[in-house]
Enzyme design. Structure first.
Site, PDB file in Angstrom:
ATOM      1  N   ILE A   1       0.854  -1.196   0.000  1.00  0.00           N
ATOM      2  CA  ILE A   1       0.000   0.000   0.000  1.00  0.00           C
ATOM      3  C   ILE A   1       0.890   1.247   0.000  1.00  0.00           C
ATOM      4  O   ILE A   1       1.060   1.906   1.032  1.00  0.00           O
ATOM      5  CB  ILE A   1      -0.955   0.014   1.220  1.00  0.00           C
ATOM      6  CG1 ILE A   1      -1.737  -1.297   1.306  1.00  0.00           C
ATOM      7  CG2 ILE A   1      -1.917   1.190   1.129  1.00  0.00           C
ATOM      8  CD1 ILE A   1      -2.688  -1.389   2.480  1.00  0.00           C
ATOM      9  N   PRO A   2       1.506   1.565  -1.149  1.00  0.00           N
ATOM     10  CA  PRO A   2       2.380   2.744  -1.173  1.00  0.00           C
ATOM     11  C   PRO A   2       1.595   4.041  -0.962  1.00  0.00           C
ATOM     12  O   PRO A   2       0.509   4.212  -1.508  1.00  0.00           O
ATOM     13  CB  PRO A   2       3.010   2.705  -2.565  1.00  0.00           C
ATOM     14  CG  PRO A   2       2.341   1.642  -3.333  1.00  0.00           C
ATOM     15  CD  PRO A   2       1.443   0.875  -2.424  1.00  0.00           C
ATOM     16  N   HIS A   3       2.161   4.910  -0.147  1.00  0.00           N
ATOM     17  CA  HIS A   3       1.567   6.229   0.098  1.00  0.00           C
ATOM     18  C   HIS A   3       2.698   7.165   0.512  1.00  0.00           C
ATOM     19  O   HIS A   3       3.792   6.714   0.842  1.00  0.00           O
ATOM     20  CB  HIS A   3       0.465   6.159   1.160  1.00  0.00           C
ATOM     21  CG  HIS A   3       0.887   5.531   2.447  1.00  0.00           C
ATOM     22  ND1 HIS A   3       1.098   4.172   2.580  1.00  0.00           N
ATOM     23  CD2 HIS A   3       1.154   6.069   3.663  1.00  0.00           C
ATOM     24  CE1 HIS A   3       1.472   3.916   3.826  1.00  0.00           C
ATOM     25  NE2 HIS A   3       1.518   5.043   4.502  1.00  0.00           N
ATOM     26  N   GLY A   4       2.421   8.447   0.472  1.00  0.00           N
ATOM     27  CA  GLY A   4       3.458   9.441   0.738  1.00  0.00           C
ATOM     28  C   GLY A   4       3.782   9.619   2.205  1.00  0.00           C
ATOM     29  O   GLY A   4       3.097   9.101   3.087  1.00  0.00           O
TER      30      GLY A   4
END
Length: 153
Positions: free
Chosen positions: A68-71
């Site tokens: 779950i890539p996120h900043g």
């Protein structure tokens, strides 16, 4: 769950479901996930760098072939609107030694990403639901899976 929780299906545009992707490596998969958020009008281009920065400090791999890539926190100023994107990599991606078949990209203003992560985790950590997501070949299957969680509440 609070009443303010937006259903995941409302944050996911059909054009943001990309089920037949190929990535050379983890960072390529993150860039493609970020590009999908950019294409959805959810982020400024710099948010993709914040996603890579987050990954270099803390892996967003959650198990069951899903990341779950996120900043980073500093990247949330680059978020224009809350959104999620789903990308499927049928051949898998080496994610620091783990095999990832699906990325779910998150863009959220404020602390919205925490609620989104917890909603997603309930789906993605269920082996049967994660398998359904990994095997999805139609956008409608992804919507049904995310909507099934809303029905459970």
């Amino acid at each position: 769950m609070t009443d303010e929780t937006i259903p995941l299906t409302e944050l996911l545009a059909e054009s943001s479901i990309r089920l037949d992707r190929v990535a050379t490596d983890r960072d390529d998969a993150i860039r493609q996930t970020g590009q999908a958020l950019l294409d959805a009008g959810a982020i400024e281009p710099g948010y993709i760098d914040a996603m890579l920065e987050r990954e270099n400090s803390v892996s967003t791999f959650v198990g069951e072939g899903v990341a779950i890539p996120h900043g980073t926190l500093s990247g949330k100023d680059l978020v224009k609107k809350d959104a999620i994107v789903v990308l499927r990599f049928p051949d898998g991606v080496d994610w620091d030694g783990n095999d990832v078949a699906v990325t779910v990209g998150i863009a959220a203003r404020g602390n919205g990403h925490i609620a989104l992560l917890s909603q997603l985790a309930t789906i993605l950590l269920d082996p049967e639901k994660a398998e359904t997501l990994r095997a999805a070949t139609e956008a409608s299957q992804v919507y049904e899976l995310l909507a099934s969680d809303e029905d459970d509440e």
